[in-house]
Design a protein around this motif. Structure first.
Motif, PDB file in Angstrom:
ATOM      1  N   ALA A  52       0.850  -1.203   0.000  1.00 58.25           N
ATOM      2  CA  ALA A  52       0.000   0.000   0.000  1.00 58.25           C
ATOM      3  C   ALA A  52       0.879   1.245   0.000  1.00 58.25           C
ATOM      4  N   ASN A  53       0.607   2.121  -0.926  1.00 61.14           N
ATOM      5  CA  ASN A  53       1.383   3.353  -1.062  1.00 61.14           C
ATOM      6  C   ASN A  53       0.624   4.445  -0.315  1.00 61.14           C
ATOM      7  N   VAL A  54       1.060   4.756   0.860  1.00 66.01           N
ATOM      8  CA  VAL A  54       0.286   5.639   1.731  1.00 66.01           C
ATOM      9  C   VAL A  54       0.802   7.072   1.601  1.00 66.01           C
ATOM     10  N   VAL A  55      -0.122   7.957   1.288  1.00 69.22           N
ATOM     11  CA  VAL A  55       0.213   9.378   1.129  1.00 69.22           C
ATOM     12  C   VAL A  55      -0.194  10.105   2.403  1.00 69.22           C
ATOM     13  N   THR A  56       0.713  10.865   2.966  1.00 69.75           N
ATOM     14  CA  THR A  56       0.396  11.620   4.191  1.00 69.75           C
ATOM     15  C   THR A  56       0.956  13.038   4.069  1.00 69.75           C
ATOM     16  N   HIS A  57       0.882  13.748   5.164  1.00 64.77           N
ATOM     17  CA  HIS A  57       1.437  15.105   5.250  1.00 64.77           C
ATOM     18  C   HIS A  57       0.887  15.992   4.136  1.00 64.77           C
ATOM     19  N   ASN A  58      -0.430  16.012   4.049  1.00 64.48           N
ATOM     20  CA  ASN A  58      -1.106  16.857   3.056  1.00 64.48           C
ATOM     21  C   ASN A  58      -0.557  16.608   1.661  1.00 64.48           C
ATOM     22  N   ARG A  66       5.601   3.054   0.822  1.00 62.00           N
ATOM     23  CA  ARG A  66       4.853   1.803   0.912  1.00 62.00           C
ATOM     24  C   ARG A  66       4.942   1.204   2.319  1.00 62.00           C
ATOM     25  N   VAL A  67       3.979   0.368   2.600  1.00 60.97           N
ATOM     26  CA  VAL A  67       3.951  -0.321   3.884  1.00 60.97           C
ATOM     27  C   VAL A  67       3.629  -1.788   3.646  1.00 60.97           C
ATOM     28  N   SER A 126      -0.645 -12.132  -4.084  1.00 61.54           N
ATOM     29  CA  SER A 126      -1.280 -12.530  -2.822  1.00 61.54           C
ATOM     30  C   SER A 126      -2.590 -11.775  -2.619  1.00 61.54           C
ATOM     31  N   ILE A 127      -3.508 -12.380  -1.914  1.00 59.84           N
ATOM     32  CA  ILE A 127      -4.736 -11.647  -1.590  1.00 59.84           C
ATOM     33  C   ILE A 127      -4.488 -10.613  -0.495  1.00 59.84           C
ATOM     34  N   PHE A 128      -3.281 -10.588   0.037  1.00 59.53           N
ATOM     35  CA  PHE A 128      -2.913  -9.524   0.972  1.00 59.53           C
ATOM     36  C   PHE A 128      -2.189  -8.377   0.249  1.00 59.53           C
ATOM     37  N   ALA A 129      -2.080  -8.458  -1.090  1.00 55.68           N
ATOM     38  CA  ALA A 129      -1.392  -7.414  -1.847  1.00 55.68           C
ATOM     39  C   ALA A 129      -2.373  -6.326  -2.235  1.00 55.68           C
ATOM     40  N   VAL A 130      -1.919  -5.091  -2.172  1.00 54.90           N
ATOM     41  CA  VAL A 130      -2.803  -3.959  -2.486  1.00 54.90           C
ATOM     42  C   VAL A 130      -3.279  -4.020  -3.933  1.00 54.90           C
ATOM     43  N   GLY A 131      -2.432  -4.554  -4.815  1.00 50.92           N
ATOM     44  CA  GLY A 131      -2.818  -4.634  -6.213  1.00 50.92           C
ATOM     45  C   GLY A 131      -3.949  -5.613  -6.455  1.00 50.92           C
ATOM     46  N   VAL A 132      -4.075  -6.602  -5.609  1.00 50.85           N
ATOM     47  CA  VAL A 132      -5.166  -7.569  -5.732  1.00 50.85           C
ATOM     48  C   VAL A 132      -6.436  -7.013  -5.097  1.00 50.85           C
ATOM     49  N   GLN A 133      -6.284  -6.325  -3.987  1.00 52.86           N
ATOM     50  CA  GLN A 133      -7.452  -5.874  -3.231  1.00 52.86           C
ATOM     51  C   GLN A 133      -8.020  -4.557  -3.751  1.00 52.86           C
ATOM     52  N   GLY A 134      -7.176  -3.691  -4.249  1.00 56.29           N
ATOM     53  CA  GLY A 134      -7.682  -2.427  -4.792  1.00 56.29           C
ATOM     54  C   GLY A 134      -8.062  -1.385  -3.758  1.00 56.29           C
TER      55      GLY A 134
END
Lengths: 419, 432
Positions: free
Chosen positions: B247-253, B259-260, B324-332
């Motif tokens: 997951a590519n998490v965007v923060t700080h406005n 990624r995490v 993996s079903i734990f991958a962000v690309g699979v889950q969306g």
């Protein structure tokens, strides 16, 4: 209305009542970070800017039930004004979560309703279109939007509280919410804690006041579980050289100057969002070091308190390298003068051991407090790593004040009435 | 007839109104209390203890006696390092054994116990480095306020590097038999110090409270829940909020992105320290993404499991993780909630619950791409792109600005749960 119709209405109401009683029941009579609850409390939410060291908070909330859940959430901005007064500004919003649905948002950005958010690009928006900075931004909003969630203003330091409500906005004791908060620094350093859940019984009334008066385990006598009587905090003593840096990477701990600091955040259990009356509680600290020596201190939680432990009883100190007077580490670090050492009952120099056990108890018949702790582990280069954890607890304020004063102290959370 | 029918028809209609109108419902039963990270307990479990001195990693364990009485504690380290089948001195993992072990070797899961005993005086906290142990306790030689002394010492980790768990059981001061008191609390802090880089993550030890007056006559066997419970039972379902891997998490406005990924550590509730038989369990996962879409998978747990989420349903190591079903690309979507249920064994004596405990550790990118920096802009359009591998940098190098080898910052979290189960679990210990 005919008698037959009247009877049908009565039976119908019986069904409604039976369903509510069947589906809402309490589990344990303390606040919990292990279970889902009706009120979720995130004691520490910060958005302190994009400068190095600036921190932002990612909130995650899940519905642990198989039914739609509504929640009313309140940001409380306790940012200090230049005059040292807490703002205590409240911003509220509603969220809806479908069965077992998780959701998240970032405090600085909020989350807006956009059905075209996608991790896979979109024919409607891509790249920098539609106000989004990147595909990562687009992916950030992917999922069933829980409702429009506003961003917090820069400099926000405070709490987030979410109350489970029914479709009409009345508090509902479903105990279906769980949550976590991740606080991330600009360089990627992170710390995470579980939201504190207040569990409700099936006695939640249909007004806008939640009474935290459920006293004992599984007694189900009140509306919501009472706040803890005492909070337990195991912590490194202020200024203790980080044991890992000093033993495995001693070059980064010259002269023992790689301190561990503990930052404690406390909020009163009582809050009145209808009349904007913040809670105020004086708390006593009973500290025991590794030599079993007892010490004590006290402070007042006025709306929201986040403090380095040593600041509780020692407002000023001296930089470890230059000896210049200081009030915070930042002053010394910015002047390349080491760290701000203080003579406190929470300090290594006073206590003589690495760690201590502190019990935090509200004074007299005051209401309860909730909190979370964070540590920052520094090395010689003033690079620090944050780690947060949830406090443990003992007893309830309801029981303790009832036993001691003959009359229980009942905390209340008052949400705005519907209009 | 019409009256009865009317009653049921209207009562059911009323119930349906509640269901449809959007009010929530989950707890069909009054959940009995289970384990806790909120209160002091008779048993505390630290699921993840790691040391790796070469890479600047160590765990600091904190253990406190919250009572006013002298308390005795029996602690057990479990070394869960895996070793090569044809080179027993080499430590391996399922992801790296092909390169670590001599040709033909397999990576064999280990489970070795080391125990020690100590006393804690009134409200006394102690802490120790797992790498160094604690040869002398603070009040070994001088008495505390109530003229009480510490007794015992804490050994160093039995192997370096070390991966495993720690359990501490409160026992009677005189007889050293398990007692029904709940006076222990604890925390573990995993600290990494590499060059100028610092990282720390902390979690609460999981407490298993003793039930007052419920100790039976068999001190070797501690019953957690079940028909003859001496301690509270272990959880039925673990509920885990997590970011999907990658997951590519965007923060700080919208100015910081990185990624995490997550590591899950699971241990069986049951343990047989007496006959040294490792416990196992099959764990079923239900995963919900932010679209309320449901996925499922399962895995086997033999005595100890420490795994990236994506490796639960793909081969060990990074290969295939994106499927993996734990991958962000699979889950969306960026986050999900997983429900973990360990499958109970056949009910012979009520003690084959095979429940599990665990913690989650998140790894957030903290490296910096050679081409990006604060405010410099990057391929994503976000101000600062943090990386956890070169792959995040579009061909450029990802490096730790502090000079260490680690490219992630970690944070740990206790896992929440729902309910307990009918069958209990047993911890078998040796009595001196």
């Amino acid at each position: 209305m005919s008698k037959a119709l009247g009877m049908r209405c009565v039976w119908g109401l019986c069904g409604v009542l039976a369903s509510v009683l069947l589906f809402a029941s309490v589990t344990q009579a303390e606040v919990s970070t292990d279970l889902s609850g009706t009120v979720l409390v995130f004691p520490k939410v910060v958005w302190t800017g994009t400068d190095p060291g600036g921190r932002d908070t990612v909130i995650s909330i899940s519905n642990t039930s198989n039914q739609l859940v509504h929640a009313h959430c309140f940001y409380v901005n306790a940012q200090r004004t230049p005059q040292g007064v807490s703002l205590w500004q409240v911003t509220d919003f509603s969220i809806w979560l479908t069965r077992q649905q998780p959701t998240h948002w970032v405090a600085s950005q909020g989350r807006f309703v956009n059905p075209f958010d996608s991790c896979f690009g979109s024919i409607y928006s891509s790249g920098t279109a539609n106000g989004y900075a990147s595909d990562a931004d687009l992916c950030d909003g992917a999922g069933l939007d829980p409702g429009a969630i506003p961003p917090v203003p820069p400099g926000f330091t405070g709490e987030l509280k979410c109350v489970q409500v029914d479709a009409s906005g009345i508090p509902f004791g479903g105990n279906n919410l769980k949550g976590e908060a991740v606080i991330r620094r600009t360089d990627g350093d992170v710390s995470k804690y579980n939201a504190i859940a207040l569990l409700a019984t099936d006695l939640v009334s249909d007004d806008n006041v939640l009474r935290l008066d459920n006293p004992l385990r599984n007694d189900d006598e009140g509306e919501v579980n009472s706040c803890p009587n005492s909070l337990f905090l195991d912590h490194f003593l202020d200024g203790t050289p980080d044991p890992v840096v000093s033993s495995l990477n001693s070059g980064e701990c010259e002269l023992g100057d790689c301190p561990v600091r503990t930052v404690l955040t406390l909020i009163p259990c009582t809050e009145d969002f209808e009349n904007l009356i913040p809670g105020r509680v004086t708390v006593q600290f009973a500290i025991t070091n590794e030599f079993e020596e007892p010490f004590s201190a006290s402070t007042t939680v006025d709306c929201w308190l986040t403090t380095r432990l040593a600041d509780i009883d020692a407002p000023t100190g001296a930089c470890t390298v230059s000896g210049a007077p200081c009030v915070s580490d930042a002053q010394c670090i910015n002047a390349a003068a080491g760290f701000c050492a203080k003579n406190s009952v929470f300090s290594l120099g006073t206590m003589g051991s690495s760690t201590a056990f502190t019990r935090i108890t509200p004074a007299a018949d005051a209401g309860g407090v909730l909190g979370v702790a964070e540590e920052i582990h520094y090395n010689n280069a003033a690079n620090g790593a944050w780690a947060s954890w949830n406090l443990q607890q003992e007893g309830t304020r309801f029981d303790a004040t009832l036993e001691q004063y003959g009359e229980p102290t009942v905390d209340t959370i008052t949400i705005p009435q519907q209009f | 007839m019409s009256t009865k029918m009317g009653f049921w028809r209207w009562a059911l209609a009323g119930a349906a109104v509640v269901m449809i109108s959007g009010t929530a419902s989950a707890r069909l039963i009054n959940d009995p209390p289970s384990v806790t990270t909120n209160e002091s307990s008779g048993i505390v479990v630290y699921p993840k203890i790691v040391t790796d001195p070469v890479n600047g990693v160590d765990t600091i364990v904190q253990l406190t006696n919250t009572s006013e009485f002298l308390t005795r504690v029996h602690c057990l380290y479990v070394n869960a390092n895996s070793h090569c089948s044809n080179a027993p001195s080499r430590i391996c993992t399922q992801a790296n054994f092909r390169s670590v072990c001599p040709l033909g070797g397999l990576c064999v899961q280990g489970w070795q116990e080391t125990d020690f005993r100590l006393t804690l005086t009134k409200r006394q906290p102690i802490s120790w480095s797992v790498n160094e142990g604690l040869p002398t306790l603070p009040l070994n030689d001088i008495p505390g306020q109530a003229d009480q002394f510490n007794d015992g010492s804490i050994p160093t980790a039995p192997e370096q590097p070390f991966l495993g768990e720690l359990r501490c059981i409160q026992v009677d001061v005189a007889s050293e038999l398990p007692t029904d008191r709940n006076d222990l609390k604890g925390e573990a802090t995993v600290i990494t110090s590499q060059g100028a880089f610092m990282d720390a993550s902390k979690y609460n030890a999981i407490g298993i409270p003793a039930i007052e007056g419920a100790q039976d006559g068999n001190p070797n066997s501690l019953n957690l829940g079940g028909p003859e419970a001496e301690y509270r039972g272990c959880p039925n379902i673990l509920t885990l909020n997590h970011f999907f891997d990658g997951a590519n998490v965007v923060t700080h406005n919208h100015t910081v992105v990185g990624r995490v990924s997550s590591d899950l550590t699971l241990v069986p509730c049951a343990a047989d320290y007496l006959t040294q038989v490792p416990q196992d369990a099959t764990v079923q996962f239900l995963i919900f993404n932010e679209f309320e879409q449901r996925f499922s998978t399962s895995t086997k747990l033999t005595c100890y499991k420490d795994t990236p989420l994506s490796d639960i349903d793909t081969r060990p190591g990074p290969d295939g993780d994106v499927y993996s079903i734990f991958a962000v690309g699979v889950q969306g979507s960026l986050t999900g909630m997983s429900r973990l249920r360990a499958v109970a064994g056949p009910d012979t004596d009520g003690y084959n619950g095979r429940a599990i405990l665990g913690i989650l550790e998140e790894n957030w990118a903290s490296g910096v791409c050679a081409t990006s920096g604060a405010g410099s802009g990057s391929a994503t359009g976000v101000g600062l792109t943090l990386c956890s591998s070169d792959a995040d940098c579009g061909g450029a190098t990802c490096s730790n600005p502090g000079g260490g080898t680690s490219l992630v910052s970690t944070t740990a979290a206790n896992i929440q749960y729902q309910g307990t189960r009918e069958q209990g679990d047993r911890i078998q210990i040796s009595i001196p």
